[in-house]
Design a protein around this motif. Structure first.
Motif, mmCIF file in Angstrom:
data_model
loop_
_atom_site.group_PDB
_atom_site.id
_atom_site.type_symbol
_atom_site.label_atom_id
_atom_site.label_comp_id
_atom_site.label_asym_id
_atom_site.label_seq_id
_atom_site.Cartn_x
_atom_site.Cartn_y
_atom_site.Cartn_z
ATOM 1 N N LEU A 41 58.124 52.947 13.884
ATOM 2 C CA LEU A 41 59.337 53.755 13.951
ATOM 3 C C LEU A 41 60.415 53.229 13.013
ATOM 4 O O LEU A 41 61.100 54.001 12.334
ATOM 5 N N ALA A 42 60.550 51.906 12.952
ATOM 6 C CA ALA A 42 61.546 51.304 12.061
ATOM 7 C C ALA A 42 61.205 51.571 10.600
ATOM 8 O O ALA A 42 62.093 51.868 9.787
ATOM 9 N N LEU A 44 59.433 54.135 9.391
ATOM 10 C CA LEU A 44 59.677 55.553 9.117
ATOM 11 C C LEU A 44 61.166 55.861 9.022
ATOM 12 O O LEU A 44 61.595 56.634 8.157
ATOM 13 N N LEU A 45 61.966 55.252 9.879
ATOM 14 C CA LEU A 45 63.403 55.471 9.832
ATOM 15 C C LEU A 45 64.006 54.936 8.538
ATOM 16 O O LEU A 45 64.848 55.593 7.922
ATOM 17 N N SER A 46 63.572 53.769 8.102
ATOM 18 C CA SER A 46 64.109 53.214 6.861
ATOM 19 C C SER A 46 63.679 54.035 5.648
ATOM 20 O O SER A 46 64.463 54.224 4.708
ATOM 21 N N TRP A 48 63.116 57.259 5.723
ATOM 22 C CA TRP A 48 63.910 58.486 5.793
ATOM 23 C C TRP A 48 65.330 58.245 5.294
ATOM 24 O O TRP A 48 65.881 59.052 4.538
ATOM 25 N N ILE A 49 65.944 57.131 5.694
ATOM 26 C CA ILE A 49 67.306 56.830 5.262
ATOM 27 C C ILE A 49 67.358 56.628 3.750
ATOM 28 O O ILE A 49 68.242 57.165 3.069
#
Length: 146
Positions: A41-42, A44-46, A48-49
């Protein structure tokens, strides 16, 4: 439809006995699953950001380039304002993000010093982000009055 049903039944027959042999009864007790899912999750979030930041930067650059080209060719202002999107106040957006990120980093620092992590960490982060947004609101209200 029969193939899907047969495949589902086959997978159920295969996985149910192996699930019964496992010691943990819930996924939340398995620390490795939680660790790897949080890592995924981390990541994928990074991604995306970072990609949204790059896309926004490219969009701003191309819009500015198009605006300069239209101005050099003496296009009417009405056409330029219709073609290009209305720019929001970038200074206000930067101030908003600055307040939120500063409050988030202060909240994470407080969470680090009040270990072990738990429900109080979530409350600390929520309150710090709320104070950051409240700070932005008061700064925005003060700058609009003058």
């Amino acid at each position: 439809m029969k193939r899907i049903l047969n495949l589902t039944l086959l997978l159920t027959v295969i996985t149910v006995p192996t699930m019964a042999l496992q010691k943990s009864t819930s996924v939340m007790e398995d620390k490795e699953v939680i660790f790897f899912s949080l890592n995924a999750l981390a990541v994928l979030l990074s991604i995306w950001i970072a990609s949204s930041f790059l896309l926004r930067l490219i969009k701003l650059f191309l819009n500015d380039r198009l605006r300069r080209t239209l101005i050099q060719r003496n296009a009417p202002v009405a056409i330029i304002s219709e073609i290009l999107p209305k720019e929001k106040n970038l200074a206000e957006q930067a101030l908003n993000w600055c307040c939120v990120l500063f409050a988030g980093s202060a909240g994470l620092t407080l969470c680090y010093y009040t270990q072990p992590f738990g429900l109080h960490s979530v409350i600390i982060l929520s309150v710090s982000l709320a104070f950051g947004l409240l700070t932005y609101y008061f700064i925005h209200k003060h700058t609009n009055k003058s």
